[in-house]
Design a protein around this motif. Sequence first.
Motif, short mmCIF file in Angstrom:
data_model
loop_
_atom_site.label_atom_id
_atom_site.label_comp_id
_atom_site.label_asym_id
_atom_site.label_seq_id
_atom_site.Cartn_x
_atom_site.Cartn_y
_atom_site.Cartn_z
N CYS A 50 -75.82 137.71 -80.62
CA CYS A 50 -75.36 138.89 -81.38
C CYS A 50 -75.97 140.20 -80.88
O CYS A 50 -75.82 141.24 -81.54
CB CYS A 50 -75.62 138.75 -82.88
SG CYS A 50 -74.91 137.27 -83.61
N THR A 51 -76.63 140.19 -79.72
CA THR A 51 -77.25 141.41 -79.20
C THR A 51 -76.64 141.81 -77.87
O THR A 51 -76.02 141.02 -77.16
CB THR A 51 -78.77 141.24 -79.00
OG1 THR A 51 -79.01 140.37 -77.87
CG2 THR A 51 -79.44 140.68 -80.24
N ILE A 52 -76.86 143.10 -77.56
CA ILE A 52 -76.56 143.66 -76.24
C ILE A 52 -77.88 144.20 -75.70
O ILE A 52 -78.66 144.80 -76.44
CB ILE A 52 -75.53 144.81 -76.35
CG1 ILE A 52 -74.26 144.33 -77.06
CG2 ILE A 52 -75.20 145.38 -74.97
CD1 ILE A 52 -73.52 145.44 -77.77
N PHE A 78 -79.57 146.36 -78.47
CA PHE A 78 -78.64 146.99 -79.39
C PHE A 78 -78.20 145.96 -80.43
O PHE A 78 -77.61 144.93 -80.09
CB PHE A 78 -77.44 147.55 -78.64
CG PHE A 78 -77.83 148.57 -77.59
CD1 PHE A 78 -77.83 149.92 -77.89
CD2 PHE A 78 -78.22 148.16 -76.32
CE1 PHE A 78 -78.21 150.86 -76.93
CE2 PHE A 78 -78.60 149.08 -75.36
CZ PHE A 78 -78.59 150.44 -75.66
N LEU A 79 -78.50 146.26 -81.69
CA LEU A 79 -78.17 145.40 -82.81
C LEU A 79 -77.09 146.07 -83.65
O LEU A 79 -77.14 147.28 -83.86
CB LEU A 79 -79.39 145.13 -83.68
CG LEU A 79 -80.62 144.54 -82.97
CD1 LEU A 79 -81.82 144.54 -83.91
CD2 LEU A 79 -80.33 143.15 -82.48
N GLY A 80 -76.15 145.31 -84.16
CA GLY A 80 -75.11 145.92 -84.97
C GLY A 80 -73.94 144.98 -85.21
O GLY A 80 -73.23 145.11 -86.21
N HIS A 81 -73.73 144.04 -84.29
CA HIS A 81 -72.69 143.04 -84.49
C HIS A 81 -73.25 141.89 -85.33
O HIS A 81 -74.39 141.46 -85.15
CB HIS A 81 -72.19 142.51 -83.15
CG HIS A 81 -71.31 143.48 -82.42
ND1 HIS A 81 -70.05 143.83 -82.87
CD2 HIS A 81 -71.50 144.17 -81.26
CE1 HIS A 81 -69.51 144.69 -82.02
NE2 HIS A 81 -70.37 144.92 -81.05
N SER A 82 -72.42 141.37 -86.22
CA SER A 82 -72.85 140.29 -87.10
C SER A 82 -72.53 138.91 -86.55
O SER A 82 -72.98 137.91 -87.09
CB SER A 82 -72.21 140.45 -88.49
OG SER A 82 -70.79 140.39 -88.38
#
Length: 325
Positions: free
Chosen positions: A128-130, A144-148
């Motif tokens: 779930c990270t980039i 980068f965190l933000g997608h679930s």
Amino acid sequence: MPTFLTPNRHGYSVRFSPFQPERIACATSQYFGLAGGGTLFLLEVVPENGLVEVACTQWTDGLFDVVWSETDANIIVTASGDGGLQLWNINCPQLPPQTFREHRKEVYSVDWSQTRQEQFVLSASWDCTIKLWDPNRVNSLNTFLGHSQLVYSAMWSPHVPACFASVSGDGTLKVWNSLMPQQPTMSVKAHDAEVLSCDWCKYDQNILATGGSEGLIRGWDIRNMTSPVFEQKGCEYAVRRVRFSPHNLSMLAAVSYDFTTRIWDFKTSTDPLETIKHHSEFVYGLDFNNQVAGQIADCGWDSLVHVYSPRSLLPVSSPLIPSLK
């Protein structure tokens, strides 16, 4: 049509070299990526319509994506099922690659920035990270965190430095500033399904496209993302990868789990201009040749890599000048 067989390896990603138009890298996995190792093939289009192996190198886990360096014709980065990235020097295939290991699950996408102001690599993972990487450093620069849910793809803007887009199993498209990793600059529910791919228009810095598991391609204008600016139909199953043409503003191509490669002109019709079915399994990899107008490559789980020029892409007129037909 030049074709190459990757025996006992199933194709996941194919990319043309930005330096040598006849060179192609193909990332493959054993046992459809579910188990076993991976092989990176370096291929070359030769006279008399041939596609030959120049070199190949092995990895201990499946390889899911590949990208060429934008500064060195001999450097390739791959993404693998063990959560790592591998930086290969194709002049020395016998040497082990430099590895980058921070992701906790499969890395499904890798992209090298194309603007001159920066030379960074993005990786998108099922954790779930980039992550943002400097190829000269072992540790990532940012996460980068933000997608679930798992992130299928992250792609640099070819126009705007520090800008990239990402898509996820959570159905969203997010646009980020790599200098501000705390949260995306914009986000939209792009599909009522998993979003497997995204790409930026090469002639308009505000337009990008997403491909969903429901078989739709949608175009978005980042100046107003309340609704898509176009929607292309035609794929019977999931759109695995979508790519804009580097030679025509409104042309794009996609590959799908329905075994097809399709070409659209989003300014003229919602239906595909051409449907090519020369694979007998899921088609995963797709790329346009930046240096040969109208030429594309695709690869699939049937272990075949094809290089060809679809009829709908030839002749290619200027994206800014109407055709004289």
